[in-house]
Write a protein that holds these residues in place. Structure first.
Motif, PDB file in Angstrom:
ATOM      1  N   THR A   1       0.855  -1.185   0.000  1.00 42.19           N
ATOM      2  CA  THR A   1       0.000   0.000   0.000  1.00 42.19           C
ATOM      3  C   THR A   1       0.892   1.236   0.000  1.00 42.19           C
ATOM      4  O   THR A   1       2.001   1.210   0.537  1.00 42.19           O
ATOM      5  CB  THR A   1      -0.920   0.046   1.242  1.00 42.19           C
ATOM      6  N   LEU A   2       0.423   2.296  -0.599  1.00 43.05           N
ATOM      7  CA  LEU A   2       1.185   3.547  -0.640  1.00 43.05           C
ATOM      8  C   LEU A   2       1.331   4.068   0.790  1.00 43.05           C
ATOM      9  O   LEU A   2       0.328   4.361   1.455  1.00 43.05           O
ATOM     10  CB  LEU A   2       0.455   4.577  -1.512  1.00 43.05           C
ATOM     11  N   PRO A   3       2.563   4.166   1.301  1.00 46.02           N
ATOM     12  CA  PRO A   3       2.758   4.618   2.687  1.00 46.02           C
ATOM     13  C   PRO A   3       2.132   5.985   2.946  1.00 46.02           C
ATOM     14  O   PRO A   3       2.065   6.833   2.060  1.00 46.02           O
ATOM     15  CB  PRO A   3       4.282   4.666   2.827  1.00 46.02           C
ATOM     16  N   ARG A   4       1.704   6.203   4.190  1.00 42.78           N
ATOM     17  CA  ARG A   4       1.021   7.450   4.527  1.00 42.78           C
ATOM     18  C   ARG A   4       1.967   8.633   4.634  1.00 42.78           C
ATOM     19  O   ARG A   4       1.551   9.782   4.469  1.00 42.78           O
ATOM     20  CB  ARG A   4       0.266   7.286   5.851  1.00 42.78           C
ATOM     21  N   SER A   5       3.228   8.377   4.956  1.00 46.97           N
ATOM     22  CA  SER A   5       4.175   9.480   5.146  1.00 46.97           C
ATOM     23  C   SER A   5       5.589   8.988   4.869  1.00 46.97           C
ATOM     24  O   SER A   5       5.827   7.786   4.726  1.00 46.97           O
ATOM     25  CB  SER A   5       4.078  10.016   6.572  1.00 46.97           C
ATOM     26  N   GLU A   6       6.538   9.919   4.831  1.00 45.38           N
ATOM     27  CA  GLU A   6       7.933   9.569   4.547  1.00 45.38           C
ATOM     28  C   GLU A   6       8.521   8.659   5.616  1.00 45.38           C
ATOM     29  O   GLU A   6       9.429   7.882   5.342  1.00 45.38           O
ATOM     30  CB  GLU A   6       8.776  10.833   4.412  1.00 45.38           C
ATOM     31  N   SER A   7       8.007   8.734   6.836  1.00 39.18           N
ATOM     32  CA  SER A   7       8.536   7.890   7.912  1.00 39.18           C
ATOM     33  C   SER A   7       8.221   6.416   7.684  1.00 39.18           C
ATOM     34  O   SER A   7       8.837   5.543   8.298  1.00 39.18           O
ATOM     35  CB  SER A   7       7.961   8.333   9.261  1.00 39.18           C
ATOM     36  N   GLU A   8       7.266   6.116   6.795  1.00 39.68           N
ATOM     37  CA  GLU A   8       6.864   4.737   6.533  1.00 39.68           C
ATOM     38  C   GLU A   8       7.359   4.230   5.178  1.00 39.68           C
ATOM     39  O   GLU A   8       7.031   3.114   4.775  1.00 39.68           O
ATOM     40  CB  GLU A   8       5.335   4.612   6.588  1.00 39.68           C
TER      41      GLU A   8
END
Length: 336
Positions: free
Chosen positions: A159-166
């Protein structure tokens, strides 16, 4: 028990690919496939929305999706060749990431187009991820390994990560190749599997069956259209398989009409060490060690020409140095 964000194998009785298709994929390093209806529809929507972004002025595109990590994140133009945008996570389309975004008022209307495109990317990312995951399951079953081997490797990639940290190493790219001069040199990909879907001619894959020293490389034009795709094996899958599968050599040649394409590169997660015993080998690597291993000696064909030339010169110098050291070792050994 540690939680994982990977999805279970897509529904439906295995296998997705026939024995003949699996053999072709393993030997050629690529396979032309018909895409599932849901994946076809999501990619069609990406193609419909992408012109709204690419038609914006270059400066606006760069401000909406700033280039980061070299060519690995955001908008990147290559003069006289192509322009493309690399998605690694939500930047504007997710509510959580949107609250952290500062955008100039002049870009507000353009941002709406980016948000819509990003929502289509998220859906296509998930559909493409499930499709390639199922193919990986077919490969694993055919090798008499358990599909649970992918649990850690695909954690957070489907899944497309929610933020850069993921963010993991997985990405989705939209390419717009210029008419006639748009191209990409022959290369292999770094990840597990790549799915390429184009709206025009230009992509070519190496036919290992017919290529030889006498004939030279024979290139094949895959079918085009949003319901057709080309699955390509990357360096990581070759490494995990102990070299029992080939990587798919491919390139993009100039097309008088130009070409747009959607590329989804499924790569390993950065959350867990890679246990090679799950694939019948020995040892383990950290995610970063694996990434550096598959990157070694590779030229980034999507960077600007000056950087490509610089990388080639560096790798050639390292190769000559290594060959010289090997010859020196042979001479020393012979003197014993």
């Amino acid at each position: 028990m540690e939680e994982h964000s990977f999805a279970p194998p897509p529904p439906g009785p295995p296998p997705l690919l026939s024995d003949e298709q699996l053999l072709c994929l393993a030997q050629q390093g690529w396979l032309c496939v018909n895409l599932p209806d849901s994946l076809t529809q999501s990619i069609q929507e990406v193609f419909r929305e992408s012109p709204n972004f690419f038609d914006l002025p270059r400066q606006q595109k760069a401000e909406i999706y700033p280039s980061k990590q070299g060519t690995e994140f955001g908008y990147y133009p290559v003069e006289n060749e192509k322009e493309y945008i690399t998605f690694r996570c939500h930047v504007h389309g997710d509510a959580e990431s949107e609250s952290n975004t500062s955008m100039k008022p002049a870009l507000s209307s353009s941002l709406a187009a980016a948000k819509t495109l990003e929502s289509k990317i998220a859906q296509a990312w998930h559909e493409a991820g499930l499709f390639l995951f199922r193919i990986l399951c077919d490969i694993t079953r055919a090798s008499d390994h358990d599909i649970s081997a992918w649990n850690d490797i695909l954690d957070g990639t489907l899944t497309l990560p929610r933020s850069e940290s993921e963010v993991t190493y997985t990405l989705m790219r939209l390419f717009k190749y210029l008419p006639t001069t748009g191209f990409a040199g022959e290369h292999t990909d770094l990840g597990l599997l790549t799915l390429c879907v184009g709206d025009g001619e230009g992509l070519q894959v190496l036919d290992r069956y017919r290529s030889s020293r006498e004939t030279g490389p024979i290139w094949v034009d895959p079918p085009i259209g949003t319901g057709k795709g080309t699955v390509i094996i990357g360096e990581t899958l070759k490494l995990l398989s102990s070299g029992t599968v080939n990587t798919g050599m491919h390139r993009v040649v100039g097309n008088p009409k130009g070409r747009s394409s959607v590329v989804y590169a499924l790569r390993h997660s950065n959350k867990h060490d890679i246990d090679f015993s799950l694939f019948g080998a020995e040892g383990s690597m950290t995610p970063l060690e694996l990434w550096k291993t598959v990157q070694f000696g590779k030229v980034n064909i999507n960077s600007v020409k000056e950087k490509r030339d610089e990388m080639r010169a560096k790798f050639n110098a390292e190769k000559l140095k290594k060959e010289s050291a090997q010859k020196e070792d042979l001479v020393t050994t012979g003197q014993g």
